[in-house]
Design a protein around this motif. Structure first.
Motif, PDB file in Angstrom:
ATOM      1  N   LEU A  76       0.310  -1.577  -0.071  1.00 15.73           N
ATOM      2  CA  LEU A  76       0.124  -0.019   0.168  1.00 15.73           C
ATOM      3  C   LEU A  76       0.877   1.183  -0.357  1.00 15.73           C
ATOM      4  N   LEU A  77       1.610   1.548   0.918  1.00 15.09           N
ATOM      5  CA  LEU A  77       2.605   2.681   0.782  1.00 15.09           C
ATOM      6  C   LEU A  77       3.265   2.497  -0.219  1.00 15.09           C
ATOM      7  N   MET A  78       3.357   1.295  -1.261  1.00 14.92           N
ATOM      8  CA  MET A  78       4.648   1.807  -2.403  1.00 14.92           C
ATOM      9  C   MET A  78       3.448   2.350  -3.878  1.00 14.92           C
ATOM     10  N   THR A  79       2.144   2.699  -3.342  1.00 11.13           N
ATOM     11  CA  THR A  79       1.263   2.675  -4.692  1.00 11.13           C
ATOM     12  C   THR A  79       1.721   4.032  -4.491  1.00 11.13           C
ATOM     13  N   LYS A  80       1.387   4.411  -6.128  1.00 16.83           N
ATOM     14  CA  LYS A  80       1.137   5.437  -6.143  1.00 16.83           C
ATOM     15  C   LYS A  80       1.264   7.263  -5.421  1.00 16.83           C
ATOM     16  N   ASP A  81      -0.723   6.729  -5.236  1.00 18.04           N
ATOM     17  CA  ASP A  81      -1.073   8.151  -4.449  1.00 18.04           C
ATOM     18  C   ASP A  81      -0.375   7.715  -2.837  1.00 18.04           C
ATOM     19  N   PHE A  82       0.139   6.784  -2.264  1.00 18.43           N
ATOM     20  CA  PHE A  82       0.965   6.991  -0.465  1.00 18.43           C
ATOM     21  C   PHE A  82       1.884   7.290  -0.839  1.00 18.43           C
ATOM     22  N   LEU A  83       2.790   6.336  -1.879  1.00 18.35           N
ATOM     23  CA  LEU A  83       3.978   7.001  -2.067  1.00 18.35           C
ATOM     24  C   LEU A  83       4.326   8.682  -2.644  1.00 18.35           C
ATOM     25  N   SER A  84       3.676   9.057  -2.855  1.00 19.10           N
ATOM     26  CA  SER A  84       4.183  10.576  -3.428  1.00 19.10           C
ATOM     27  C   SER A  84       3.386  10.824  -2.525  1.00 19.10           C
ATOM     28  N   GLU A  85       1.940  11.132  -1.051  1.00 17.93           N
ATOM     29  CA  GLU A  85       2.344  11.373  -0.149  1.00 17.93           C
ATOM     30  C   GLU A  85       3.107  11.433   0.588  1.00 17.93           C
ATOM     31  N   ILE A  86       3.524  10.060   0.985  1.00 13.26           N
ATOM     32  CA  ILE A  86       4.824  10.655   1.852  1.00 13.26           C
ATOM     33  C   ILE A  86       6.379  10.681   1.152  1.00 13.26           C
ATOM     34  N   GLN A  87       6.685  11.357   0.034  1.00 11.51           N
ATOM     35  CA  GLN A  87       7.246  12.306  -0.555  1.00 11.51           C
ATOM     36  C   GLN A  87       7.147  13.363  -0.264  1.00 11.51           C
ATOM     37  N   ALA A  88       6.109  13.707  -0.389  1.00 14.79           N
ATOM     38  CA  ALA A  88       5.962  14.929  -0.368  1.00 14.79           C
ATOM     39  C   ALA A  88       5.579  15.692   1.206  1.00 14.79           C
ATOM     40  N   ILE A  89       5.241  14.950   2.040  1.00 16.24           N
ATOM     41  CA  ILE A  89       5.956  15.331   3.147  1.00 16.24           C
ATOM     42  C   ILE A  89       7.286  15.495   4.307  1.00 16.24           C
ATOM     43  N   SER A  90       8.593  14.818   3.302  1.00 22.36           N
ATOM     44  CA  SER A  90       9.669  15.398   3.665  1.00 22.36           C
ATOM     45  C   SER A  90      10.264  16.649   3.144  1.00 22.36           C
ATOM     46  N   HIS A  91      11.135  16.874   3.595  1.00 25.63           N
ATOM     47  CA  HIS A  91      11.744  17.875   3.312  1.00 25.63           C
ATOM     48  C   HIS A  91      13.607  18.701   3.843  1.00 25.63           C
ATOM     49  N   GLY A  92      14.065  19.071   3.354  1.00 29.22           N
ATOM     50  CA  GLY A  92      15.845  19.410   3.206  1.00 29.22           C
ATOM     51  C   GLY A  92      15.763  20.191   2.956  1.00 29.22           C
ATOM     52  N   SER A  93      17.476  20.366   3.358  1.00 32.71           N
ATOM     53  CA  SER A  93      17.728  22.021   2.668  1.00 32.71           C
ATOM     54  C   SER A  93      18.735  22.249   1.496  1.00 32.71           C
ATOM     55  N   SER A  94      17.917  20.054   0.873  1.00 28.02           N
ATOM     56  CA  SER A  94      19.052  20.823  -0.930  1.00 28.02           C
ATOM     57  C   SER A  94      18.122  19.862  -1.451  1.00 28.02           C
ATOM     58  N   LYS A  95      18.122  19.934  -3.045  1.00 27.64           N
ATOM     59  CA  LYS A  95      17.250  18.876  -3.498  1.00 27.64           C
ATOM     60  C   LYS A  95      17.920  17.578  -3.883  1.00 27.64           C
ATOM     61  N   SER A  96      18.808  17.271  -3.075  1.00 23.05           N
ATOM     62  CA  SER A  96      19.563  15.798  -2.821  1.00 23.05           C
ATOM     63  C   SER A  96      19.182  15.224  -2.418  1.00 23.05           C
ATOM     64  N   MET A  97      19.092  15.722  -1.207  1.00 21.68           N
ATOM     65  CA  MET A  97      18.708  14.648   0.247  1.00 21.68           C
ATOM     66  C   MET A  97      18.099  14.856   0.756  1.00 21.68           C
ATOM     67  N   SER A  98      16.336  14.337   0.813  1.00 21.82           N
ATOM     68  CA  SER A  98      15.409  14.598   1.501  1.00 21.82           C
ATOM     69  C   SER A  98      15.044  13.845   2.730  1.00 21.82           C
ATOM     70  N   ASN A  99      14.133  14.651   3.608  1.00 24.09           N
ATOM     71  CA  ASN A  99      14.336  13.631   5.065  1.00 24.09           C
ATOM     72  C   ASN A  99      12.685  13.728   5.714  1.00 24.09           C
ATOM     73  N   ILE A 100      11.907  12.486   5.634  1.00 23.82           N
ATOM     74  CA  ILE A 100      10.794  12.834   5.823  1.00 23.82           C
ATOM     75  C   ILE A 100      10.655  12.555   7.771  1.00 23.82           C
ATOM     76  N   PRO A 101       9.573  14.048   8.472  1.00 20.34           N
ATOM     77  CA  PRO A 101       9.822  13.643   9.941  1.00 20.34           C
ATOM     78  C   PRO A 101       8.726  12.538  10.231  1.00 20.34           C
ATOM     79  N   LYS A 102       9.622  11.333  11.185  1.00 22.05           N
ATOM     80  CA  LYS A 102       8.537  10.341  11.716  1.00 22.05           C
ATOM     81  C   LYS A 102       7.788  11.443  12.423  1.00 22.05           C
ATOM     82  N   SER A 103       7.503  12.612  12.553  1.00 23.33           N
ATOM     83  CA  SER A 103       5.624  12.927  13.072  1.00 23.33           C
ATOM     84  C   SER A 103       4.492  12.999  11.583  1.00 23.33           C
ATOM     85  N   LYS A 104       5.136  13.807  10.928  1.00 26.05           N
ATOM     86  CA  LYS A 104       3.742  13.129   9.964  1.00 26.05           C
ATOM     87  C   LYS A 104       3.500  12.446   9.308  1.00 26.05           C
ATOM     88  N   LEU A 105       5.106  10.961   8.937  1.00 29.65           N
ATOM     89  CA  LEU A 105       4.923  10.177   8.674  1.00 29.65           C
ATOM     90  C   LEU A 105       3.904   9.744   9.319  1.00 29.65           C
TER      91      LEU A 105
END
Length: 189
Positions: free
Chosen positions: A128-157
């Motif tokens: 389920l977490l690998m389906t397009k909709d869920f993976l997109s949502e998880i990737q959207a909550i990630s953040h980072g100081s550069s486009k080369s490395m994104s970080n998912i906050p545990k609280s948002k996940l």
């Protein structure tokens, strides 16, 4: 089988936040490692490449320089879901279900580990977490100081809403997936 989009699934099935579907969401630990992989089941730490292909590859690891740093609470076990917490934008949020027992393999701090509760099948949750909709949502909550490395906050996940079909339907889904995988394997031979 469960719906063609996240919205359809959420409207159709009971829902819960991800944190209430798993025992916990844990960060791993990173230690000084050698450049070579584990030998003779010595303590080692998984590399991101152990999960980024979509299949669990336990041989993708680095042996630890000091085996006395082994943290048993960070050992990978069969049934764990490992999810990339920190990676490039297109690879952050990928996950695998650990489908085999391992020996002295820890997960690093750039990977989250989750172990599903009995009310949800790990195979279902991982896929389920690998389906397009869920993976997109998880990737959207990630953040980072550069486009080369994104970080998912545990609280948002932890807040991601998960549809929970009845356990019998989850079992049926897994059986169907196994049949499809077997058919693919036979076809490729």
């Amino acid at each position: 089988m469960f719906g063609s989009s996240k919205k359809e699934m959420v409207d159709k099935w009971e829902t819960r936040q991800l944190i209430s579907c798993v025992e916990s969401i844990e960060s791993g630990k990173s230690l000084v490692c050698n450049t070579f992989p584990q030998q003779n089941n010595e303590p080692a730490i998984l590399k991101l490449s152990s999960i980024s292909s979509g299949h669990f590859l336990p041989g993708e690891n680095k042996s630890m320089v000091d085996s006395s740093n082994l943290d048993r609470s960070k050992l990978v076990s069969k049934g764990d879901i490992l999810l990339t917490r920190k990676n490039t934008p297109e690879l952050v949020g990928l996950n695998v279900l650990v489908n085999q027992d391992t020996q002295n393999l820890m997960f690093p701090d750039i990977i989250f580990r989750m172990h599903p509760k009995s009310s949800i099948k790990g195979e279902y949750l991982s896929m389920l977490l690998m389906t397009k909709d869920f993976l997109s949502e998880i990737q959207a909550i990630s953040h980072g100081s550069s486009k080369s490395m994104s970080n998912i906050p545990k609280s948002k996940l932890a807040e991601v809403i998960i549809p929970i079909p009845p356990i019998l339907l989850q079992h049926h889904f897994i059986e169907q997936k196994l049949l499809i995988d077997k058919s693919k394997y036979c076809y490729l031979e």
